[in-house]
Design a protein around this motif. Sequence first.
Motif, PDB file in Angstrom:
ATOM      1  N   MET A 187       0.849  -1.199   0.000  1.00  0.00           N
ATOM      2  CA  MET A 187       0.000   0.000   0.000  1.00  0.00           C
ATOM      3  C   MET A 187       0.876   1.238   0.000  1.00  0.00           C
ATOM      4  O   MET A 187       1.943   1.259   0.608  1.00  0.00           O
ATOM      5  CB  MET A 187      -0.905   0.022   1.243  1.00  0.00           C
ATOM      6  N   GLN A 188       0.375   2.232  -0.684  1.00  0.00           N
ATOM      7  CA  GLN A 188       1.024   3.527  -0.637  1.00  0.00           C
ATOM      8  C   GLN A 188       0.108   4.435   0.181  1.00  0.00           C
ATOM      9  O   GLN A 188      -1.064   4.634  -0.167  1.00  0.00           O
ATOM     10  CB  GLN A 188       1.188   4.076  -2.050  1.00  0.00           C
ATOM     11  N   VAL A 189       0.652   4.915   1.293  1.00  0.00           N
ATOM     12  CA  VAL A 189      -0.173   5.672   2.226  1.00  0.00           C
ATOM     13  C   VAL A 189       0.362   7.099   2.329  1.00  0.00           C
ATOM     14  O   VAL A 189       1.571   7.310   2.434  1.00  0.00           O
ATOM     15  CB  VAL A 189      -0.142   5.020   3.624  1.00  0.00           C
ATOM     16  N   GLU A 190      -0.548   8.051   2.231  1.00  0.00           N
ATOM     17  CA  GLU A 190      -0.158   9.453   2.264  1.00  0.00           C
ATOM     18  C   GLU A 190      -1.169  10.198   3.110  1.00  0.00           C
ATOM     19  O   GLU A 190      -2.383  10.029   2.891  1.00  0.00           O
ATOM     20  CB  GLU A 190      -0.211   9.967   0.826  1.00  0.00           C
ATOM     21  N   ASP A 191      -0.706  10.975   4.052  1.00  0.00           N
ATOM     22  CA  ASP A 191      -1.607  11.713   4.953  1.00  0.00           C
ATOM     23  C   ASP A 191      -2.661  10.801   5.579  1.00  0.00           C
ATOM     24  O   ASP A 191      -3.832  11.175   5.701  1.00  0.00           O
ATOM     25  CB  ASP A 191      -2.333  12.850   4.200  1.00  0.00           C
ATOM     26  N   GLY A 192      -2.241   9.597   5.917  1.00  0.00           N
ATOM     27  CA  GLY A 192      -3.156   8.670   6.577  1.00  0.00           C
ATOM     28  C   GLY A 192      -4.217   8.070   5.666  1.00  0.00           C
ATOM     29  O   GLY A 192      -5.148   7.420   6.135  1.00  0.00           O
ATOM     30  N   ILE A 193      -4.074   8.278   4.361  1.00  0.00           N
ATOM     31  CA  ILE A 193      -5.045   7.733   3.402  1.00  0.00           C
ATOM     32  C   ILE A 193      -4.351   6.703   2.503  1.00  0.00           C
ATOM     33  O   ILE A 193      -3.229   6.939   2.047  1.00  0.00           O
ATOM     34  CB  ILE A 193      -5.620   8.859   2.490  1.00  0.00           C
ATOM     35  N   VAL A 194      -5.035   5.603   2.268  1.00  0.00           N
ATOM     36  CA  VAL A 194      -4.492   4.592   1.356  1.00  0.00           C
ATOM     37  C   VAL A 194      -4.689   5.105  -0.071  1.00  0.00           C
ATOM     38  O   VAL A 194      -5.805   5.139  -0.574  1.00  0.00           O
ATOM     39  CB  VAL A 194      -5.227   3.238   1.535  1.00  0.00           C
ATOM     40  N   ARG A 195      -3.582   5.538  -0.683  1.00  0.00           N
ATOM     41  CA  ARG A 195      -3.691   6.076  -2.052  1.00  0.00           C
ATOM     42  C   ARG A 195      -3.700   4.960  -3.072  1.00  0.00           C
ATOM     43  O   ARG A 195      -4.374   5.035  -4.088  1.00  0.00           O
ATOM     44  CB  ARG A 195      -2.513   7.014  -2.348  1.00  0.00           C
ATOM     45  N   GLN A 196      -2.886   3.932  -2.829  1.00  0.00           N
ATOM     46  CA  GLN A 196      -2.783   2.813  -3.760  1.00  0.00           C
ATOM     47  C   GLN A 196      -2.693   1.523  -2.969  1.00  0.00           C
ATOM     48  O   GLN A 196      -2.117   1.509  -1.880  1.00  0.00           O
ATOM     49  CB  GLN A 196      -1.503   2.938  -4.600  1.00  0.00           C
ATOM     50  N   ALA A 197      -3.243   0.480  -3.514  1.00  0.00           N
ATOM     51  CA  ALA A 197      -3.092  -0.841  -2.904  1.00  0.00           C
ATOM     52  C   ALA A 197      -2.960  -1.845  -4.029  1.00  0.00           C
ATOM     53  O   ALA A 197      -3.732  -1.806  -4.995  1.00  0.00           O
ATOM     54  CB  ALA A 197      -4.313  -1.165  -2.045  1.00  0.00           C
ATOM     55  N   LYS A 198      -1.932  -2.680  -3.941  1.00  0.00           N
ATOM     56  CA  LYS A 198      -1.726  -3.690  -4.989  1.00  0.00           C
ATOM     57  C   LYS A 198      -1.330  -5.005  -4.348  1.00  0.00           C
ATOM     58  O   LYS A 198      -0.773  -5.034  -3.249  1.00  0.00           O
ATOM     59  CB  LYS A 198      -0.622  -3.244  -5.954  1.00  0.00           C
ATOM     60  N   PHE A 199      -1.582  -6.063  -5.059  1.00  0.00           N
ATOM     61  CA  PHE A 199      -1.226  -7.370  -4.509  1.00  0.00           C
ATOM     62  C   PHE A 199      -0.696  -8.292  -5.597  1.00  0.00           C
ATOM     63  O   PHE A 199      -1.013  -8.135  -6.776  1.00  0.00           O
ATOM     64  CB  PHE A 199      -2.449  -8.024  -3.845  1.00  0.00           C
ATOM     65  N   VAL A 200       0.141  -9.212  -5.168  1.00  0.00           N
ATOM     66  CA  VAL A 200       0.458 -10.353  -6.011  1.00  0.00           C
ATOM     67  C   VAL A 200       0.231 -11.579  -5.134  1.00  0.00           C
ATOM     68  O   VAL A 200       0.351 -11.499  -3.911  1.00  0.00           O
ATOM     69  CB  VAL A 200       1.905 -10.348  -6.565  1.00  0.00           C
ATOM     70  N   GLY A 201      -0.111 -12.665  -5.730  1.00  0.00           N
ATOM     71  CA  GLY A 201      -0.335 -13.827  -4.897  1.00  0.00           C
ATOM     72  C   GLY A 201      -0.644 -15.061  -5.700  1.00  0.00           C
ATOM     73  O   GLY A 201      -0.918 -15.004  -6.896  1.00  0.00           O
ATOM     74  N   GLU A 202      -0.534 -16.158  -4.984  1.00  0.00           N
ATOM     75  CA  GLU A 202      -0.953 -17.427  -5.538  1.00  0.00           C
ATOM     76  C   GLU A 202      -2.094 -17.883  -4.672  1.00  0.00           C
ATOM     77  O   GLU A 202      -2.014 -17.802  -3.453  1.00  0.00           O
ATOM     78  CB  GLU A 202       0.154 -18.470  -5.400  1.00  0.00           C
ATOM     79  N   GLY A 203      -3.121 -18.373  -5.307  1.00  0.00           N
ATOM     80  CA  GLY A 203      -4.232 -18.840  -4.493  1.00  0.00           C
ATOM     81  C   GLY A 203      -5.403 -19.240  -5.353  1.00  0.00           C
ATOM     82  O   GLY A 203      -5.341 -19.188  -6.582  1.00  0.00           O
ATOM     83  N   CYS A 204      -6.445 -19.607  -4.686  1.00  0.00           N
ATOM     84  CA  CYS A 204      -7.643 -20.075  -5.375  1.00  0.00           C
ATOM     85  C   CYS A 204      -8.496 -18.878  -5.813  1.00  0.00           C
ATOM     86  O   CYS A 204      -8.190 -17.727  -5.494  1.00  0.00           O
ATOM     87  CB  CYS A 204      -8.434 -20.972  -4.439  1.00  0.00           C
ATOM     88  N   SER A 205      -9.569 -19.175  -6.483  1.00  0.00           N
ATOM     89  CA  SER A 205     -10.415 -18.095  -7.002  1.00  0.00           C
ATOM     90  C   SER A 205     -10.988 -17.239  -5.873  1.00  0.00           C
ATOM     91  O   SER A 205     -11.100 -16.018  -6.020  1.00  0.00           O
ATOM     92  CB  SER A 205     -11.544 -18.669  -7.855  1.00  0.00           C
ATOM     93  N   ILE A 206     -11.320 -17.868  -4.754  1.00  0.00           N
ATOM     94  CA  ILE A 206     -11.889 -17.100  -3.648  1.00  0.00           C
ATOM     95  C   ILE A 206     -10.839 -16.131  -3.074  1.00  0.00           C
ATOM     96  O   ILE A 206     -11.120 -14.956  -2.846  1.00  0.00           O
ATOM     97  CB  ILE A 206     -12.373 -18.036  -2.513  1.00  0.00           C
ATOM     98  N   SER A 207      -9.640 -16.626  -2.856  1.00  0.00           N
ATOM     99  CA  SER A 207      -8.635 -15.761  -2.225  1.00  0.00           C
ATOM    100  C   SER A 207      -8.225 -14.622  -3.154  1.00  0.00           C
ATOM    101  O   SER A 207      -8.060 -13.483  -2.721  1.00  0.00           O
ATOM    102  CB  SER A 207      -7.423 -16.560  -1.760  1.00  0.00           C
ATOM    103  N   LEU A 208      -8.084 -14.924  -4.436  1.00  0.00           N
ATOM    104  CA  LEU A 208      -7.633 -13.871  -5.353  1.00  0.00           C
ATOM    105  C   LEU A 208      -8.745 -12.870  -5.646  1.00  0.00           C
ATOM    106  O   LEU A 208      -8.488 -11.667  -5.751  1.00  0.00           O
ATOM    107  CB  LEU A 208      -7.072 -14.480  -6.641  1.00  0.00           C
ATOM    108  N   SER A 209      -9.968 -13.335  -5.737  1.00  0.00           N
ATOM    109  CA  SER A 209     -11.037 -12.363  -5.983  1.00  0.00           C
ATOM    110  C   SER A 209     -11.260 -11.513  -4.742  1.00  0.00           C
ATOM    111  O   SER A 209     -11.529 -10.316  -4.833  1.00  0.00           O
ATOM    112  CB  SER A 209     -12.326 -13.035  -6.446  1.00  0.00           C
ATOM    113  N   SER A 210     -11.096 -12.099  -3.576  1.00  0.00           N
ATOM    114  CA  SER A 210     -11.238 -11.326  -2.349  1.00  0.00           C
ATOM    115  C   SER A 210     -10.150 -10.249  -2.272  1.00  0.00           C
ATOM    116  O   SER A 210     -10.415  -9.103  -1.890  1.00  0.00           O
ATOM    117  CB  SER A 210     -11.160 -12.254  -1.132  1.00  0.00           C
TER     118      SER A 210
END
Length: 142
Positions: free
Chosen positions: A46-69
Motif C-alpha cells: 500500500m502507498q499511504v499518504e496523509d493517513g489515506i491509502v492512495r494505492q493498494a496492490k497485490f500479487v499472490g498465488e491462491g484459489c479463485s476465492i482468495s484472489l477475488s477477495s
Amino acid sequence: MSLDDLYRRVIMDHYKNPRNRGQLEDGSVSIELNNPTCGDKIHLQMQVEDGIVRQAKFVGEGCSISLSSASMMTEAVKGKSFAEAMELADKFSGLMKGEEVDFGDYEDLEALSGVNKFPARIKCATLAWNALRKGIEQSESH
Ligand code: FES
Ligand code: FES
C-alpha cells in the motif's frame, strides 16, 4: 439469474480480471502472508499518504476465492483512511460470520457472503483482509 449466480459471476470476474494486481514502486506498507491451511500466499503493498491509502496492490498465488477477495479488498480500501479500512475489515469479518452487512459504495464484497458456509474457504476469503489488518497495525506502531 439467481443471487448465487450473480455472486458467482462477480467472484469469477475479479478472479479472471483482478483489479490492482502487481507491485508498487513506492509502497510504504508491505505485507506477506500465507494461508496456513493450503500454503497459498499474498503480498500486499500500500502507498499511504496523509493517513489515506492512495494505492493498494497485490500479487499472490491462491484459489479463485482468495484472489477475488484480494482484488475486491484492494479496490475497496483505495481512498480510505486506516480507520475506514479497519471498519471495512470488521464488516468483512461480520460477513464471514453470517451477518448482514452493508458495504456502502463497494457492494461487490457481498458476493463473498456465501463463503461463510464453508469454514475452509473462509480462510481463503480472509487472507487478503488479514494482510490489510497486519499492514495497518504495522504502520501504526511506527
Ligand atoms: Fe479454490 Fe474452489 S476456489 S478450491
Ligand atoms: Fe489456498 Fe484458497 S485454497 S487460499
